[in-house]
Write an enzyme that holds these catalytic residues in place. Sequence first.
Site, PDB file in Angstrom:
ATOM      1  N   ARG A  49       2.081   6.316 -15.117  1.00  0.00           N
ATOM      2  CA  ARG A  49       1.998   6.516 -16.444  1.00  0.00           C
ATOM      3  C   ARG A  49       2.511   7.834 -16.893  1.00  0.00           C
ATOM      4  O   ARG A  49       2.664   8.180 -18.244  1.00  0.00           O
ATOM      5  CB  ARG A  49       0.682   6.291 -16.876  1.00  0.00           C
ATOM      6  CG  ARG A  49      -0.099   6.125 -18.203  1.00  0.00           C
ATOM      7  CD  ARG A  49      -1.463   5.406 -17.894  1.00  0.00           C
ATOM      8  NE  ARG A  49      -2.029   5.993 -17.020  1.00  0.00           N
ATOM      9  CZ  ARG A  49      -3.317   5.469 -16.667  1.00  0.00           C
ATOM     10  NH1 ARG A  49      -3.936   4.575 -17.445  1.00  0.00           N
ATOM     11  NH2 ARG A  49      -3.933   5.608 -15.631  1.00  0.00           N
ATOM     12  N   HIS A 177      -4.997  -4.580   5.129  1.00  0.00           N
ATOM     13  CA  HIS A 177      -4.256  -3.370   5.991  1.00  0.00           C
ATOM     14  C   HIS A 177      -4.799  -3.516   7.411  1.00  0.00           C
ATOM     15  O   HIS A 177      -4.067  -3.244   8.387  1.00  0.00           O
ATOM     16  CB  HIS A 177      -4.208  -1.861   5.406  1.00  0.00           C
ATOM     17  CG  HIS A 177      -5.347  -1.109   5.545  1.00  0.00           C
ATOM     18  ND1 HIS A 177      -6.770  -1.140   4.736  1.00  0.00           N
ATOM     19  CD2 HIS A 177      -6.023  -0.435   6.732  1.00  0.00           C
ATOM     20  CE1 HIS A 177      -7.593  -0.438   5.056  1.00  0.00           C
ATOM     21  NE2 HIS A 177      -7.124  -0.021   6.374  1.00  0.00           N
ATOM     22  N   HIS A 239     -12.144  -7.243   5.629  1.00  0.00           N
ATOM     23  CA  HIS A 239     -11.675  -6.639   6.681  1.00  0.00           C
ATOM     24  C   HIS A 239     -12.317  -7.276   7.978  1.00  0.00           C
ATOM     25  O   HIS A 239     -12.020  -7.877   8.972  1.00  0.00           O
ATOM     26  CB  HIS A 239     -11.802  -5.152   7.125  1.00  0.00           C
ATOM     27  CG  HIS A 239     -10.994  -4.268   6.021  1.00  0.00           C
ATOM     28  ND1 HIS A 239      -9.905  -4.537   5.626  1.00  0.00           N
ATOM     29  CD2 HIS A 239     -11.793  -3.045   5.344  1.00  0.00           C
ATOM     30  CE1 HIS A 239      -9.533  -3.630   4.551  1.00  0.00           C
ATOM     31  NE2 HIS A 239     -10.558  -2.811   4.470  1.00  0.00           N
TER      32      HIS A 239
HETATM   33  N1  LIG Z   1      -6.514   4.198  -2.261  1.00  0.00           N
HETATM   34  C1  LIG Z   1      -6.544   3.573  -1.345  1.00  0.00           C
HETATM   35  O1  LIG Z   1      -6.777   4.000   0.012  1.00  0.00           O
HETATM   36  C2  LIG Z   1      -6.601   2.141  -1.248  1.00  0.00           C
HETATM   37  C3  LIG Z   1      -7.050   1.268  -0.321  1.00  0.00           C
HETATM   38  C4  LIG Z   1      -7.102   0.113  -0.478  1.00  0.00           C
HETATM   39  C5  LIG Z   1      -6.574  -0.659  -1.569  1.00  0.00           C
HETATM   40  N2  LIG Z   1      -6.485   0.326  -2.706  1.00  0.00           N
HETATM   41  C6  LIG Z   1      -6.140  -0.503  -3.989  1.00  0.00           C
HETATM   42  O2  LIG Z   1      -4.659  -0.061  -4.315  1.00  0.00           O
HETATM   43  C7  LIG Z   1      -4.640  -0.112  -5.667  1.00  0.00           C
HETATM   44  C8  LIG Z   1      -4.314   1.213  -6.199  1.00  0.00           C
HETATM   45  O3  LIG Z   1      -5.248   2.408  -5.597  1.00  0.00           O
HETATM   46  P1  LIG Z   1      -5.184   4.076  -5.970  1.00  0.00           P
HETATM   47  O4  LIG Z   1      -6.300   4.600  -4.967  1.00  0.00           O
HETATM   48  O5  LIG Z   1      -3.907   4.334  -5.475  1.00  0.00           O
HETATM   49  O6  LIG Z   1      -5.453   4.178  -7.681  1.00  0.00           O
HETATM   50  P2  LIG Z   1      -5.214   5.394  -8.409  1.00  0.00           P
HETATM   51  O7  LIG Z   1      -5.201   6.579  -7.615  1.00  0.00           O
HETATM   52  O8  LIG Z   1      -6.096   5.207  -9.426  1.00  0.00           O
HETATM   53  O9  LIG Z   1      -3.533   4.973  -8.977  1.00  0.00           O
HETATM   54  C9  LIG Z   1      -3.321   4.213 -10.023  1.00  0.00           C
HETATM   55  C10 LIG Z   1      -2.152   4.165 -10.195  1.00  0.00           C
HETATM   56  O10 LIG Z   1      -1.602   3.259 -11.340  1.00  0.00           O
HETATM   57  C11 LIG Z   1      -1.075   3.985 -12.452  1.00  0.00           C
HETATM   58  N3  LIG Z   1      -1.569   3.237 -13.714  1.00  0.00           N
HETATM   59  C12 LIG Z   1      -2.693   2.819 -13.844  1.00  0.00           C
HETATM   60  N4  LIG Z   1      -2.894   2.203 -15.258  1.00  0.00           N
HETATM   61  C13 LIG Z   1      -1.660   2.189 -15.759  1.00  0.00           C
HETATM   62  C14 LIG Z   1      -1.043   1.945 -16.583  1.00  0.00           C
HETATM   63  N5  LIG Z   1      -1.728   1.069 -17.905  1.00  0.00           N
HETATM   64  N6  LIG Z   1       0.344   2.303 -17.045  1.00  0.00           N
HETATM   65  C15 LIG Z   1       0.936   2.817 -16.070  1.00  0.00           C
HETATM   66  N7  LIG Z   1       0.619   3.345 -15.013  1.00  0.00           N
HETATM   67  C16 LIG Z   1      -0.735   3.168 -14.562  1.00  0.00           C
HETATM   68  C17 LIG Z   1      -1.697   5.493 -12.254  1.00  0.00           C
HETATM   69  O11 LIG Z   1      -0.743   6.251 -13.062  1.00  0.00           O
HETATM   70  P3  LIG Z   1      -0.995   7.509 -13.379  1.00  0.00           P
HETATM   71  O12 LIG Z   1      -0.938   8.471 -12.014  1.00  0.00           O
HETATM   72  O13 LIG Z   1       0.412   8.249 -14.046  1.00  0.00           O
HETATM   73  O14 LIG Z   1      -2.295   7.811 -14.079  1.00  0.00           O
HETATM   74  C18 LIG Z   1      -1.643   5.647 -10.601  1.00  0.00           C
HETATM   75  O15 LIG Z   1      -0.414   5.931 -10.561  1.00  0.00           O
HETATM   76  C19 LIG Z   1      -6.160  -0.541  -6.152  1.00  0.00           C
HETATM   77  O16 LIG Z   1      -6.229  -1.826  -6.449  1.00  0.00           O
HETATM   78  C20 LIG Z   1      -7.073  -0.070  -5.242  1.00  0.00           C
HETATM   79  O17 LIG Z   1      -8.167  -1.000  -5.055  1.00  0.00           O
HETATM   80  C21 LIG Z   1      -6.364   1.607  -2.604  1.00  0.00           C
END
Ligand SMILES: NC(=O)c1ccc[n+]([C@@H]2O[C@H](COP(=O)([O-])OP(=O)(O)OC[C@H]3O[C@@H](n4cnc5c(N)ncnc54)[C@H](OP(=O)(O)O)[C@@H]3O)[C@@H](O)[C@H]2O)c1
Length: 493
Positions: A49, A177, A239
């Site tokens: 975004r 994972h 998991h």
């Molecule tokens: N983080 C982990 O270790 C982990 C592990 C297992 C599963 N997950 C899953 O993976 C997914 C992502 O997790 P995350 O931790 O990476 O989340 P995050 O840090 O909140 O990242 C979300 C990303 O989506 C973008 N985004 C959100 N809404 C948007 C919109 N309306 N338009 C454009 N871009 C948008 C954000 O952009 P901006 O940066 O520009 O705001 C950011 O790049 C989730 O479903 C989470 O449950 C994550």
Amino acid sequence: MDDIIDFSSDLVIFGALGDLARRKLFPALYQLERSGLLPGKSRILALARRQGTTAEVRTQLAKDLRQAIPADELSDESLAALLARVEYHRLDFKEASDFAAVAQWRGGSDNALIVYLATPPDLYGVIARNLRTAGCCNQQTRVVVEKPIGHDLESSRGINDQLADVFNEDQLFRIDHYLGKETVQNLIALRFANNLFSSQWDQNHISHVEITVAESVGIEGRWGYFDQAGQVRDMIQNHLLQLLCLIAMDPPADLSADSIRDEKVKVLKALRPITPDILETHLVRGQYSAGTSSGRAVPGYLEEEGANRCSTTETFVALKVEIENWRWVGVPFYIRTGKRLPEKLSQIVIHFKPAPHYIFDPDQKHLAHNKLIIRLQPDEGMTLQILTKDQGLDKGMRLRQGPLELTFSEAFANDRIPDAYERLLWEVMKGNQYLFVRRDEVECAWRWVDGIIANWKGRGAPLKRYAAGTWGPVASIALITRDGRSWYEDTGY
Ligand SMILES: NC(=O)c1ccc[n+]([C@@H]2O[C@H](COP(=O)([O-])OP(=O)(O)OC[C@H]3O[C@@H](n4cnc5c(N)ncnc54)[C@H](OP(=O)(O)O)[C@@H]3O)[C@@H](O)[C@H]2O)c1
């Protein structure tokens, strides 16, 4: 190593500047590049975004990767090659007209399109529809989605329905994972390539199984997210049930995705529901209070930053799981997972039954069964505890329990153990679904977990406290000792 056929892909990462993409996906892509597994024509479209140019995003990714990749694995050439593939676009994922940029980037490319949804799950449906409207999808498009798929059966159906509206099941790659971990895959090799084990893998030979997934960390700034979920939804539903399925499933007819997933579903369908009458003996919920972790004082769950002091969300759960089928009748699976436990550890312990007739020292009878310890982290590997004679003239026929050890990092010292995401991305590029979770698996797991949650809400399963840095509430020890057994770390042998 697989033959390198041309798996050239156009990988579109939605949420490319989020935590998951920066910490896991780009390092995995770097390692694939370094190993020569990213075919020459592959391209990566990073979408998020925030404002930024491709040059700025490449600079940011380079910085992240230089921090994340061990120095001896860092090659300027591979880094430059990976970054050259990356293009960044700012997009609002909810805005259909923004998706013209994706179609334009695709142009006339004949690479397979892989869409990675590294976004909150409530965006999966709208992104899928917007991709369709922009004319980006065809039958070859693959879509990777992250957990959690919903927070209960109903919401997971909602998400799956939205995805199914645009894609067929054979286009969907749902990530757990854990399935990408080397040792988890080795479970399949261990069980089905070694008759020594496959012939012993049932209620005639195994007395019980332990599965532990322990984290030493607490909430790490994710209080709000975690408190909505709790340990049962966050860890057991995915998991731990996946591990349990791989241990308990019948031999698949072959290694195809559906053969393996059919067998896992049969296990999930055979799980005994945790009904109100067995709640007390089969479930322990815990929440950590202040304690110590790695020698330093740490706050309790309710004192963490952003905490609601009244929360009754569990940070620990232990369950006695029974599988109602011929193979496993009478063999409990004790599973537990928690935060702020003494160490980071994922481990499965298979306890074999003792020999039918015992002829050695009566005082050593408690030693007389084999154990197979499968470590997923740290030090991926396996240990088989076997009994031998103690050495020395004075020892007579005293028994000694000793390990047959296979620590992967030592046994295969020259082979780097790939991170789970490297393998998973590589399998998506090849179009193999066997390490990904099918819709009916997700829904069977939710059905069982929803039943547990509904019953504890109705009946009130008390929340037990445990001090940070301990192995959970005392009641979780009682859960297993009540059956005359103990957790592996408590036995000392
Ligand atoms: N983080 C982990 O270790 C982990 C592990 C297992 C599963 N997950 C899953 O993976 C997914 C992502 O997790 P995350 O931790 O990476 O989340 P995050 O840090 O909140 O990242 C979300 C990303 O989506 C973008 N985004 C959100 N809404 C948007 C919109 N309306 N338009 C454009 N871009 C948008 C954000 O952009 P901006 O940066 O520009 O705001 C950011 O790049 C989730 O479903 C989470 O449950 C994550």
